[in-house]
Design a protein around this motif. Structure first.
Motif, PDB file in Angstrom:
ATOM      1  N   ILE A 106       0.934  -1.078   0.048  1.00 53.60           N
ATOM      2  CA  ILE A 106      -0.025  -0.167   0.023  1.00 53.60           C
ATOM      3  C   ILE A 106       0.923   1.278  -0.037  1.00 53.60           C
ATOM      4  N   ASN A 107       0.956   2.152  -0.908  1.00 45.14           N
ATOM      5  CA  ASN A 107       1.735   3.212  -1.218  1.00 45.14           C
ATOM      6  C   ASN A 107       1.240   4.698  -0.970  1.00 45.14           C
ATOM      7  N   CYS A 108       2.028   5.147  -0.389  1.00 47.02           N
ATOM      8  CA  CYS A 108       1.731   6.626   0.208  1.00 47.02           C
ATOM      9  C   CYS A 108       2.647   7.630  -1.000  1.00 47.02           C
ATOM     10  N   PRO A 109       1.864   8.519  -1.446  1.00 47.42           N
ATOM     11  CA  PRO A 109       2.347   9.378  -2.384  1.00 47.42           C
ATOM     12  C   PRO A 109       3.385  10.422  -1.983  1.00 47.42           C
ATOM     13  N   CYS A 110       3.150  11.031  -0.761  1.00 44.86           N
ATOM     14  CA  CYS A 110       3.555  12.123  -0.243  1.00 44.86           C
ATOM     15  C   CYS A 110       5.384  11.945   0.034  1.00 44.86           C
ATOM     16  N   HIS A 111       5.632  11.023   0.658  1.00 45.69           N
ATOM     17  CA  HIS A 111       6.926  10.682   0.820  1.00 45.69           C
ATOM     18  C   HIS A 111       7.568   9.171   0.668  1.00 45.69           C
ATOM     19  N   GLY A 112       6.734   8.305  -0.089  1.00 48.41           N
ATOM     20  CA  GLY A 112       7.320   7.118  -0.366  1.00 48.41           C
ATOM     21  C   GLY A 112       7.097   5.964   0.300  1.00 48.41           C
ATOM     22  N   SER A 113       6.497   6.403   1.625  1.00 46.07           N
ATOM     23  CA  SER A 113       6.241   4.903   2.476  1.00 46.07           C
ATOM     24  C   SER A 113       5.383   3.823   1.970  1.00 46.07           C
ATOM     25  N   LYS A 114       5.883   2.770   2.354  1.00 45.34           N
ATOM     26  CA  LYS A 114       4.981   1.558   1.825  1.00 45.34           C
ATOM     27  C   LYS A 114       4.794   0.742   2.960  1.00 45.34           C
ATOM     28  N   PHE A 115       3.571   0.111   2.869  1.00 45.10           N
ATOM     29  CA  PHE A 115       2.976  -0.946   3.941  1.00 45.10           C
ATOM     30  C   PHE A 115       2.583  -1.979   3.196  1.00 45.10           C
ATOM     31  N   LYS A 116       3.056  -3.450   3.945  1.00 43.34           N
ATOM     32  CA  LYS A 116       2.635  -4.595   3.548  1.00 43.34           C
ATOM     33  C   LYS A 116       0.995  -4.912   3.420  1.00 43.34           C
ATOM     34  N   ILE A 117       0.600  -5.549   2.286  1.00 37.13           N
ATOM     35  CA  ILE A 117      -0.844  -5.842   2.102  1.00 37.13           C
ATOM     36  C   ILE A 117      -1.411  -6.629   3.392  1.00 37.13           C
ATOM     37  N   ALA A 118      -0.552  -7.679   3.774  1.00 37.08           N
ATOM     38  CA  ALA A 118      -0.802  -8.751   4.647  1.00 37.08           C
ATOM     39  C   ALA A 118      -1.142  -8.124   6.035  1.00 37.08           C
ATOM     40  N   ASP A 119      -0.511  -7.265   6.462  1.00 36.63           N
ATOM     41  CA  ASP A 119      -0.491  -6.844   7.978  1.00 36.63           C
ATOM     42  C   ASP A 119      -0.476  -5.256   8.034  1.00 36.63           C
ATOM     43  N   GLY A 120      -0.171  -4.490   7.251  1.00 39.30           N
ATOM     44  CA  GLY A 120      -0.096  -3.132   7.263  1.00 39.30           C
ATOM     45  C   GLY A 120       1.424  -2.701   7.759  1.00 39.30           C
ATOM     46  N   ALA A 121       2.304  -3.699   7.820  1.00 40.54           N
ATOM     47  CA  ALA A 121       3.489  -3.381   8.503  1.00 40.54           C
ATOM     48  C   ALA A 121       4.290  -2.583   7.585  1.00 40.54           C
ATOM     49  N   VAL A 122       5.328  -1.741   7.963  1.00 39.57           N
ATOM     50  CA  VAL A 122       6.085  -0.778   7.270  1.00 39.57           C
ATOM     51  C   VAL A 122       6.888  -1.783   6.353  1.00 39.57           C
ATOM     52  N   ALA A 123       7.076  -1.517   4.981  1.00 43.28           N
ATOM     53  CA  ALA A 123       7.804  -2.345   4.122  1.00 43.28           C
ATOM     54  C   ALA A 123       8.834  -1.300   3.577  1.00 43.28           C
ATOM     55  N   HIS A 124       8.650   0.068   3.639  1.00 45.18           N
ATOM     56  CA  HIS A 124       9.599   1.065   3.252  1.00 45.18           C
ATOM     57  C   HIS A 124       9.302   2.458   3.944  1.00 45.18           C
ATOM     58  N   GLY A 125      10.210   3.096   4.669  1.00 43.10           N
ATOM     59  CA  GLY A 125       9.918   4.276   5.282  1.00 43.10           C
ATOM     60  C   GLY A 125      10.022   5.519   4.346  1.00 43.10           C
ATOM     61  N   PRO A 126       9.675   6.613   4.847  1.00 39.75           N
ATOM     62  CA  PRO A 126       9.869   7.064   6.208  1.00 39.75           C
ATOM     63  C   PRO A 126       9.013   6.754   7.348  1.00 39.75           C
ATOM     64  N   ALA A 127       7.932   6.132   7.049  1.00 36.28           N
ATOM     65  CA  ALA A 127       6.805   5.735   8.244  1.00 36.28           C
ATOM     66  C   ALA A 127       7.731   4.719   8.962  1.00 36.28           C
ATOM     67  N   THR A 128       7.428   4.797  10.314  1.00 40.46           N
ATOM     68  CA  THR A 128       7.954   3.894  11.315  1.00 40.46           C
ATOM     69  C   THR A 128       6.807   2.939  12.068  1.00 40.46           C
ATOM     70  N   GLN A 129       5.563   3.492  11.900  1.00 38.73           N
ATOM     71  CA  GLN A 129       4.472   2.776  12.446  1.00 38.73           C
ATOM     72  C   GLN A 129       3.561   2.178  11.516  1.00 38.73           C
ATOM     73  N   PRO A 130       3.086   0.761  11.524  1.00 35.08           N
ATOM     74  CA  PRO A 130       2.036   0.073  10.715  1.00 35.08           C
ATOM     75  C   PRO A 130       0.651   0.817  10.493  1.00 35.08           C
ATOM     76  N   LEU A 131       0.042   0.816   9.487  1.00 34.25           N
ATOM     77  CA  LEU A 131      -1.206   1.058   9.225  1.00 34.25           C
ATOM     78  C   LEU A 131      -2.029   0.485  10.384  1.00 34.25           C
ATOM     79  N   PRO A 132      -3.031   1.153  11.013  1.00 32.28           N
ATOM     80  CA  PRO A 132      -3.881   0.374  11.832  1.00 32.28           C
ATOM     81  C   PRO A 132      -4.807  -0.288  11.136  1.00 32.28           C
ATOM     82  N   ALA A 133      -5.294  -1.362  11.736  1.00 32.59           N
ATOM     83  CA  ALA A 133      -6.278  -2.319  11.079  1.00 32.59           C
ATOM     84  C   ALA A 133      -7.548  -1.648  11.439  1.00 32.59           C
ATOM     85  N   GLU A 134      -8.534  -2.000  10.235  1.00 26.41           N
ATOM     86  CA  GLU A 134      -9.863  -1.746  10.464  1.00 26.41           C
ATOM     87  C   GLU A 134     -10.716  -2.827  10.526  1.00 26.41           C
TER      88      GLU A 134
END
Length: 146
Positions: A106-134
């Motif tokens: 899951i990709n953020c356009p602002c600074h390039g953070s990427k999160f894994k689709i399986a668990d929301g974990a950070v795959a690539h920073g600058p984010a350091t926290q996972p996406l919260p589950a819904e």
């Protein structure tokens, strides 16, 4: 006089000790790559949309990918056939709305953070926290926020 908000706004304030500068990075408006504000009118960070709302049919969520629901600020993924996951679509770095789901992230356009689709974990920073589950439920072919 009209002022246009830019990605970086500098505010100057004077005091007895001189000028003080405050820089607010990643503000709203301007050329922000299509991101939207994620603050409610009260100034709090917004989360997902209304509970119980139908988001999509299962067949609308690609296996190995996902779909972003911008209005609800939710992203639903299907890492493997029949395994549905949901996360906040608000990046944990600077609160931009994520824009794409591709190549297992899951990709953020602002600074390039990427999160894994399986668990929301950070795959690539600058984010350091996972996406919260819904929370979602599946009723027949319909995916709903709970």
């Amino acid at each position: 006089m009209t002022y246009e908000t830019t990605r970086r706004t500098v505010l100057l304030a004077t005091s007895a000790t001189g000028a003080t500068a405050l820089v607010a990075a990643c503000g709203g408006g301007g050329d922000d790559g299509g991101s939207t504000s994620t603050q409610s009118p009260s100034g709090e960070d917004a989360t997902s949309g209304a509970a119980g709302q139908a988001l999509a049919g299962i067949d609308e969520i690609p296996v190995g990918g996902g779909k972003i629901f911008a209005d609800e600020k939710v992203v639903v993924t299907q890492p493997e056939q029949g395994q549905l996951k949901a996360f906040s679509a608000i990046c944990t770095h600077q609160h931009c709305l994520v824009s794409t789901v591709s190549d297992g992230t899951i990709n953020c356009p602002c600074h390039g953070s990427k999160f894994k689709i399986a668990d929301g974990a950070v795959a690539h920073g600058p984010a350091t926290q996972p996406l919260p589950a819904e929370q979602i439920t599946v009723e027949g072919n319909s995916i709903r926020l709970t």
